[in-house]
Scaffold this active site. Structure first.
Site, PDB file in Angstrom:
ATOM      1  N   ARG A  44       0.911  -1.099  -0.126  1.00  0.00           N
ATOM      2  CA  ARG A  44      -0.064   0.128   0.001  1.00  0.00           C
ATOM      3  C   ARG A  44       0.925   1.295   0.026  1.00  0.00           C
ATOM      4  O   ARG A  44       0.562   2.023  -0.750  1.00  0.00           O
ATOM      5  CB  ARG A  44      -1.007   0.054   1.162  1.00  0.00           C
ATOM      6  CG  ARG A  44      -2.143  -1.202   1.255  1.00  0.00           C
ATOM      7  CD  ARG A  44      -2.723  -0.959  -0.132  1.00  0.00           C
ATOM      8  NE  ARG A  44      -3.679  -2.324  -0.500  1.00  0.00           N
ATOM      9  CZ  ARG A  44      -4.932  -2.098   0.019  1.00  0.00           C
ATOM     10  NH1 ARG A  44      -5.388  -1.204   0.917  1.00  0.00           N
ATOM     11  NH2 ARG A  44      -5.715  -3.319  -0.127  1.00  0.00           N
ATOM     12  N   ASP A 153     -16.327   7.381  10.062  1.00  0.00           N
ATOM     13  CA  ASP A 153     -15.287   6.603   9.720  1.00  0.00           C
ATOM     14  C   ASP A 153     -13.924   7.352   9.355  1.00  0.00           C
ATOM     15  O   ASP A 153     -14.289   8.483   9.001  1.00  0.00           O
ATOM     16  CB  ASP A 153     -15.489   5.611   8.663  1.00  0.00           C
ATOM     17  CG  ASP A 153     -14.642   4.219   8.384  1.00  0.00           C
ATOM     18  OD1 ASP A 153     -15.204   3.161   8.962  1.00  0.00           O
ATOM     19  OD2 ASP A 153     -13.625   4.488   7.875  1.00  0.00           O
TER      20      ASP A 153
END
Length: 287
Positions: A44, A153
């Site tokens: 990532r 979130d």
């Protein structure tokens, strides 16, 4: 959940640069990556380094620290680093506890008042919508008592999906057929969209539980908080800080619901343990 190809080798970042990055990310989010997550972390990171044109991990980290003035790249990094996998009515016993015990208790405690529920993290919306669906199906007093549900979130990408409210067969597989028929419509082959009424009834926002300054805006606001399977990614100091922040976000007498593998007894003594018929929850004392 994204699955990365095992055929593609992970980049060989210098260990000291990875350690610097892990410390930086931990201080900003409370999330740690152990050795078991090293492949995921490296892949990532490589994606974000390539996307920004940085020549190295060290240069990328310097840019995050000193050039990312509006935090846009750090938000992209968070979106890449967080794993969001959930479905409707996951650990349904907690929703039964909410409908059968927590909401009636709170309605008596705060007669005539609006009751606020917070789902953190809410992922792509299933967590927060499950609360709304279960209450609408199982708590008759919802017709007369105002309830506000917010889903939050750290990942802005999943929040955009939550607002759209479109889900595949796996996400809705645990919903009873009558609930699916009443509250969803087929949007495309193998896809269902939750009703406009449900989408408009909920609010979604970006929140970083580890950002103490930003979390002050939520102090004393909520009657119930669902924070399930987030704290397993934190270390002990971060969990203790998160527990205090969640405690502060509850009104006196409010309830906190954690994931099945999480226990507040190992994090904080602030809460009172309540053993309900369907679940164990944690209550902020009234006094």
């Amino acid at each position: 959940m994204s699955h990365l190809s095992a055929e593609r080798p992970a980049p060989g970042f210098p260990a000291e640069d990875v350690a610097r990055f892990q410390e930086f990310f931990y201080r900003r989010t409370g999330i740690q990556f152990g050795q078991a997550k090293r492949y995921f972390l490296d892949r990532r990171l490589q994606e974000r380094i390539e996307a920004t044109g940085s020549p190295s991990l060290r240069a990328y980290l310097l840019a995050l620290r000193f050039e990312d003035a509006n935090g846009a790249e750090f938000q992209q990094l968070i979106n890449a680093m967080t794993v969001n996998e959930t479905y409707f009515y996951r650990e349904e016993y907690q929703f039964r506890c909410l409908s059968r015990e927590l909401m009636p208790t709170l309605a008596k405690l705060r007669p005539g008042e609006r009751l606020r529920i917070w789902s953190l993290p809410c992922s792509t919306g299933e967590e927060a919508y499950s609360i709304a669906l279960h209450l609408s199906e199982n708590w008759p007093d919802l017709e007369t008592i105002e309830v506000e549900i917010t889903g939050s979130d750290i990942d802005t990408r999943v929040l955009a999906e939550a607002r759209q409210g479109v889900y595949d067969a796996r996400a809705v597989q645990n919903l009873p057929a009558p609930v699916l028929e009443r509250h969803f419509e087929a949007s495309s082959p193998g896809k269902w969209r939750i009703s406009r009424a449900m989408r408009e009834a909920l609010a979604f926002s970006t929140v970083n539980l580890a950002d103490a300054a930003a979390m002050r805006a939520h102090r004393g606001r909520y009657d119930v908080i669902f924070c399930r399977n987030l704290l397993i990614y934190f270390d002990d100091p971060s969990r203790r800080q998160a527990a205090e922040t969640l405690y502060d976000s509850l009104r006196p007498g409010g309830f906190l619901c954690l994931g099945h593998s999480e226990s507040m007894s190992r994090m904080s003594a602030l809460f009172t343990v309540r053993k309900c018929a369907d679940a164990i929850v944690y209550q902020r004392p009234l006094a």
